[in-house]
Design a protein around this motif. Structure first.
Motif, PDB file in Angstrom:
ATOM      1  N   LEU A   1       7.537   2.327 -10.453  1.00 52.98           N
ATOM      2  CA  LEU A   1       8.385   1.379  -9.719  1.00 52.98           C
ATOM      3  C   LEU A   1       9.673   1.121 -10.478  1.00 52.98           C
ATOM      4  O   LEU A   1      10.759   1.090  -9.912  1.00 52.98           O
ATOM      5  CB  LEU A   1       7.652   0.047  -9.513  1.00 52.98           C
ATOM      6  CG  LEU A   1       6.561   0.006  -8.447  1.00 52.98           C
ATOM      7  CD1 LEU A   1       5.938  -1.391  -8.396  1.00 52.98           C
ATOM      8  CD2 LEU A   1       7.140   0.363  -7.076  1.00 52.98           C
TER       9      LEU A   1
ATOM     10  N   PRO B   1      13.977   0.680  -5.246  1.00 54.15           N
ATOM     11  CA  PRO B   1      15.291   0.057  -5.024  1.00 54.15           C
ATOM     12  C   PRO B   1      15.396  -1.234  -5.837  1.00 54.15           C
ATOM     13  O   PRO B   1      14.428  -1.984  -5.946  1.00 54.15           O
ATOM     14  CB  PRO B   1      15.269  -0.247  -3.519  1.00 54.15           C
ATOM     15  CG  PRO B   1      14.298   0.725  -2.938  1.00 54.15           C
ATOM     16  CD  PRO B   1      13.237   0.888  -3.981  1.00 54.15           C
TER      17      PRO B   1
ATOM     18  N   PRO C   1      14.035  -6.231  -3.942  1.00 55.17           N
ATOM     19  CA  PRO C   1      14.287  -6.264  -2.502  1.00 55.17           C
ATOM     20  C   PRO C   1      12.961  -6.322  -1.746  1.00 55.17           C
ATOM     21  O   PRO C   1      11.986  -5.681  -2.128  1.00 55.17           O
ATOM     22  CB  PRO C   1      15.000  -4.928  -2.239  1.00 55.17           C
ATOM     23  CG  PRO C   1      15.609  -4.548  -3.547  1.00 55.17           C
ATOM     24  CD  PRO C   1      14.641  -5.046  -4.589  1.00 55.17           C
ATOM     25  N   ARG C   2      12.941  -7.108  -0.687  1.00 56.43           N
ATOM     26  CA  ARG C   2      11.711  -7.363   0.069  1.00 56.43           C
ATOM     27  C   ARG C   2      11.807  -6.771   1.468  1.00 56.43           C
ATOM     28  O   ARG C   2      12.819  -6.911   2.152  1.00 56.43           O
ATOM     29  CB  ARG C   2      11.491  -8.864   0.217  1.00 56.43           C
ATOM     30  CG  ARG C   2      11.185  -9.599  -1.062  1.00 56.43           C
ATOM     31  CD  ARG C   2      11.459 -11.102  -0.924  1.00 56.43           C
ATOM     32  NE  ARG C   2      11.047 -11.612   0.383  1.00 56.43           N
ATOM     33  CZ  ARG C   2      11.439 -12.780   0.890  1.00 56.43           C
ATOM     34  NH1 ARG C   2      12.278 -13.559   0.223  1.00 56.43           N
ATOM     35  NH2 ARG C   2      11.022 -13.165   2.070  1.00 56.43           N
ATOM     36  N   ALA C   3      10.684  -6.168   1.914  1.00 57.10           N
ATOM     37  CA  ALA C   3      10.635  -5.600   3.271  1.00 57.10           C
ATOM     38  C   ALA C   3      10.761  -6.692   4.326  1.00 57.10           C
ATOM     39  O   ALA C   3      11.190  -6.433   5.449  1.00 57.10           O
ATOM     40  CB  ALA C   3       9.321  -4.841   3.463  1.00 57.10           C
TER      41      ALA C   3
ATOM     42  N   ILE D   1       2.362   7.859  -4.570  1.00 58.17           N
ATOM     43  CA  ILE D   1       2.205   7.300  -5.915  1.00 58.17           C
ATOM     44  C   ILE D   1       1.045   8.034  -6.573  1.00 58.17           C
ATOM     45  O   ILE D   1      -0.040   8.119  -6.011  1.00 58.17           O
ATOM     46  CB  ILE D   1       1.876   5.794  -5.831  1.00 58.17           C
ATOM     47  CG1 ILE D   1       2.953   5.053  -5.060  1.00 58.17           C
ATOM     48  CG2 ILE D   1       1.669   5.209  -7.215  1.00 58.17           C
ATOM     49  CD1 ILE D   1       4.249   4.902  -5.757  1.00 58.17           C
TER      50      ILE D   1
ATOM     51  N   GLY E   1      15.426  -5.849   2.226  1.00 58.94           N
ATOM     52  CA  GLY E   1      15.138  -4.456   2.507  1.00 58.94           C
ATOM     53  C   GLY E   1      16.159  -3.866   3.465  1.00 58.94           C
ATOM     54  O   GLY E   1      16.611  -2.742   3.305  1.00 58.94           O
TER      55      GLY E   1
ATOM     56  N   LEU F   1       2.599  -4.138  -2.893  1.00 53.88           N
ATOM     57  CA  LEU F   1       3.915  -3.524  -3.065  1.00 53.88           C
ATOM     58  C   LEU F   1       3.921  -2.097  -2.534  1.00 53.88           C
ATOM     59  O   LEU F   1       4.847  -1.669  -1.851  1.00 53.88           O
ATOM     60  CB  LEU F   1       4.315  -3.496  -4.551  1.00 53.88           C
ATOM     61  CG  LEU F   1       4.771  -4.812  -5.169  1.00 53.88           C
ATOM     62  CD1 LEU F   1       5.092  -4.612  -6.642  1.00 53.88           C
ATOM     63  CD2 LEU F   1       5.999  -5.362  -4.439  1.00 53.88           C
ATOM     64  N   ARG F   2       2.868  -1.346  -2.875  1.00 51.25           N
ATOM     65  CA  ARG F   2       2.802   0.061  -2.471  1.00 51.25           C
ATOM     66  C   ARG F   2       2.836   0.189  -0.962  1.00 51.25           C
ATOM     67  O   ARG F   2       3.436   1.115  -0.417  1.00 51.25           O
ATOM     68  CB  ARG F   2       1.495   0.655  -3.026  1.00 51.25           C
ATOM     69  CG  ARG F   2       1.527   2.147  -3.251  1.00 51.25           C
ATOM     70  CD  ARG F   2       0.125   2.675  -3.540  1.00 51.25           C
ATOM     71  NE  ARG F   2      -0.474   2.061  -4.715  1.00 51.25           N
ATOM     72  CZ  ARG F   2      -1.789   1.937  -4.902  1.00 51.25           C
ATOM     73  NH1 ARG F   2      -2.641   2.368  -3.997  1.00 51.25           N
ATOM     74  NH2 ARG F   2      -2.255   1.358  -5.997  1.00 51.25           N
TER      75      ARG F   2
ATOM     76  N   ASN G   1       4.030  -2.198   1.216  1.00 53.96           N
ATOM     77  CA  ASN G   1       5.021  -3.012   1.913  1.00 53.96           C
ATOM     78  C   ASN G   1       6.444  -2.934   1.375  1.00 53.96           C
ATOM     79  O   ASN G   1       7.381  -3.195   2.124  1.00 53.96           O
ATOM     80  CB  ASN G   1       4.599  -4.490   1.882  1.00 53.96           C
ATOM     81  CG  ASN G   1       3.346  -4.742   2.676  1.00 53.96           C
ATOM     82  OD1 ASN G   1       3.381  -4.810   3.886  1.00 53.96           O
ATOM     83  ND2 ASN G   1       2.232  -4.831   1.991  1.00 53.96           N
ATOM     84  N   ALA G   2       6.626  -2.661   0.098  1.00 49.12           N
ATOM     85  CA  ALA G   2       7.979  -2.786  -0.470  1.00 49.12           C
ATOM     86  C   ALA G   2       8.881  -1.654   0.013  1.00 49.12           C
ATOM     87  O   ALA G   2       8.416  -0.564   0.344  1.00 49.12           O
ATOM     88  CB  ALA G   2       7.877  -2.762  -1.997  1.00 49.12           C
ATOM     89  N   PRO G   3      10.200  -1.923   0.069  1.00 48.16           N
ATOM     90  CA  PRO G   3      11.156  -0.866   0.396  1.00 48.16           C
ATOM     91  C   PRO G   3      11.040   0.276  -0.616  1.00 48.16           C
ATOM     92  O   PRO G   3      10.836   0.032  -1.802  1.00 48.16           O
ATOM     93  CB  PRO G   3      12.512  -1.575   0.248  1.00 48.16           C
ATOM     94  CG  PRO G   3      12.216  -3.022   0.457  1.00 48.16           C
ATOM     95  CD  PRO G   3      10.849  -3.228  -0.126  1.00 48.16           C
TER      96      PRO G   3
ATOM     97  N   MET H   1       6.755 -13.909   4.011  1.00 51.24           N
ATOM     98  CA  MET H   1       5.436 -13.328   3.710  1.00 51.24           C
ATOM     99  C   MET H   1       5.114 -13.608   2.250  1.00 51.24           C
ATOM    100  O   MET H   1       5.683 -12.996   1.348  1.00 51.24           O
ATOM    101  CB  MET H   1       5.509 -11.827   3.973  1.00 51.24           C
ATOM    102  CG  MET H   1       4.222 -11.095   3.757  1.00 51.24           C
ATOM    103  SD  MET H   1       4.273  -9.479   4.605  1.00 51.24           S
ATOM    104  CE  MET H   1       5.650  -8.685   3.776  1.00 51.24           C
TER     105      MET H   1
ATOM    106  N   ARG I   1      11.149  -0.816   5.315  1.00 53.84           N
ATOM    107  CA  ARG I   1      10.521  -0.133   4.182  1.00 53.84           C
ATOM    108  C   ARG I   1      11.461   0.880   3.536  1.00 53.84           C
ATOM    109  O   ARG I   1      11.067   1.640   2.649  1.00 53.84           O
ATOM    110  CB  ARG I   1       9.247   0.585   4.650  1.00 53.84           C
ATOM    111  CG  ARG I   1       8.182  -0.391   5.123  1.00 53.84           C
ATOM    112  CD  ARG I   1       6.861  -0.215   4.445  1.00 53.84           C
ATOM    113  NE  ARG I   1       6.887   0.074   3.042  1.00 53.84           N
ATOM    114  CZ  ARG I   1       5.936   0.721   2.387  1.00 53.84           C
ATOM    115  NH1 ARG I   1       4.894   1.161   3.032  1.00 53.84           N
ATOM    116  NH2 ARG I   1       6.014   0.939   1.081  1.00 53.84           N
TER     117      ARG I   1
ATOM    118  N   ILE J   1       3.115 -13.574  -1.225  1.00 58.90           N
ATOM    119  CA  ILE J   1       2.190 -12.665  -1.892  1.00 58.90           C
ATOM    120  C   ILE J   1       0.862 -13.408  -2.050  1.00 58.90           C
ATOM    121  O   ILE J   1       0.821 -14.523  -2.573  1.00 58.90           O
ATOM    122  CB  ILE J   1       2.724 -12.286  -3.293  1.00 58.90           C
ATOM    123  CG1 ILE J   1       4.105 -11.652  -3.196  1.00 58.90           C
ATOM    124  CG2 ILE J   1       1.739 -11.391  -4.018  1.00 58.90           C
ATOM    125  CD1 ILE J   1       4.118 -10.273  -2.617  1.00 58.90           C
TER     126      ILE J   1
ATOM    127  N   GLU K   1       1.801   2.939 -12.623  1.00 56.18           N
ATOM    128  CA  GLU K   1       2.416   2.632 -11.339  1.00 56.18           C
ATOM    129  C   GLU K   1       3.629   1.714 -11.538  1.00 56.18           C
ATOM    130  O   GLU K   1       4.653   1.850 -10.864  1.00 56.18           O
ATOM    131  CB  GLU K   1       1.388   1.995 -10.395  1.00 56.18           C
ATOM    132  CG  GLU K   1       1.783   2.180  -8.949  1.00 56.18           C
ATOM    133  CD  GLU K   1       0.631   1.967  -7.957  1.00 56.18           C
ATOM    134  OE1 GLU K   1       0.933   1.705  -6.792  1.00 56.18           O
ATOM    135  OE2 GLU K   1      -0.552   2.057  -8.351  1.00 56.18           O
TER     136      GLU K   1
END
Lengths: 195, 195, 195
Positions: free
Chosen positions: C34, C39, B39-41, B3, B190, A34-35, A37-39, C1, A188, C3, C30
């Protein structure tokens, strides 16, 4: 939608039979994913398609305000939006149509019309006059501020190719990249706008 | 914004008094929630409102490039954007206004004008000529590529109803859905653009 | 993609040497980050720049549908989009240019033209007639529904200042805020659109 945290400690199906160590390691890996890749809320990517002064100003105000808030901002300029970055016209070696487009498109935000009530430029002149009266920066000044604020500025390579625009015609400090470069940034970003 | 991972092991207030097992289970549930809802990249949803050739091309270039990068793409066509999907006009059984709109709107990207300097179609012809010269696909070819690439294409049901457009007028492989269908896709994406 | 969850329990480099307690506490921190910053799929922020009836309607349909799905919605109105919120014109104390803009811009969605084929208002009248025939709400009704549905409506303070628009000219229940207020909402939203 509130996050439901269940304090009864019932584990999802997939983790049954795993040791505490294994479950923690899986969580750590997913968190790492997540860190990386996630938006992110602190990243914004604006695609500037338009060369209307009012729209471009809206984009540059958002970009520079975001940068001042610590948000990492990329502006990607494509099609008519390339004119925001244009500083001069270089005709040599261009095809006839490329020269025509050159002649009919503005060099930089201060030469643009507005999207409504432009009235042959009177609307744009009025807007610029009113902004000055309220001590608001001009389009060119906002672009300069964006650069100073570390906003990443990318010119669309395909549009440059199709319209015959060369990097020497653009203002300094511009990268050139394709749609994949745009998507790498946008995917992202919490904020993605088509302007 | 990096982070901050705190290696001192101080737990947030809410977890005090919970066992290690319970804390791991809570994390797993919250992670499951993120995996299924955040939301996903690698997901992008483009809302195509416009029927300007230049804007539609920008949208289709982004959609097909994203698909080639492994991003899951949905294009939702509403209002004038429905004309991107239109292949033929069927007049039978339509009200007068519906027929008028039919007559005045293009069937597919290759019959569209551009948003600026269209000059009665000369601008669009120029753009198409220049794209061909640079070996760039046409609008119809990009739409075909989008389908081949697995881009999900949804036509807005409310716009079809209001404008009297029927599915038999649209190209093959199109789903029909409402704003809720759009939002279901967009909220997990994303990249979300209004074009 | 997809996980990739690794059931072999291999930990990322950074956690080697930490106790189970410390690793859980890091994950919890963490996750908290988030939860408070990333988002969210259930949050949408629409920037309404346009005063074209068709675009404004698209925005209001998305906003009210999202609200009905439990999504937290903010609409931020800037530039021409401010006219969506305008209910009356107050000329007293305005500069000449501000009065001119007042005169030439619509008060509310029901007085707007459409972005294409407006034909001096005939296009907008046609659209309104066709929407009524299909029992679709009008622009003003959608705006009312948005308010009733808890959609947060913010008017851009800089645009109001530049164009000389005052809060007393706007409909009730509107907040006034700058680009930072917009970005605060947008950066946490899964769906962000520039309309």
């Amino acid at each position: 939608m509130a996050i439901q945290t269940d304090t009864t400690g019932t584990a999802p199906l997939e983790v049954q039979g795993l040791s505490v160590e294994e479950r923690i390691a899986n969580l750590e890996q997913e968190m790492l994913h997540l860190r990386e890749n996630a938006p992110r809320a602190d990243k914004a990517t604006l695609l500037i398609f338009s060369s209307d002064l009012d729209k471009v100003l809206a984009g540059l105000v958002i970009a520079t305000t975001a940068a001042s808030m610590g948000i990492e901002v990329t502006c990607y300029f494509t099609f008519w939006g390339l004119n925001v970055l244009k500083e001069k016209r270089v005709y040599g070696g261009k095809a006839v149509m490329e020269r025509m487009i050159d002649l009919m498109t503005p060099t930089g935000p201060d030469h643009m019309g507005v999207s409504r009530m432009n009235m042959g430029g009177a609307g744009a002149a009025m807007l610029k006059h009113m902004m000055k009266g309220k001590k608001v920066l001009s389009g060119a000044e906002f672009l300069h501020l964006a650069k100073e604020s570390g906003v990443r500025l990318i010119a669309c390579s395909m549009s440059m190719d199709v319209m015959g625009i060369r990097q020497e015609e653009l203002t300094d400090g511009i990268e050139v990249g394709g749609a994949a470069a745009y998507l790498g940034e946008a995917s992202r970003s919490g904020v993605t706008l088509f302007i």
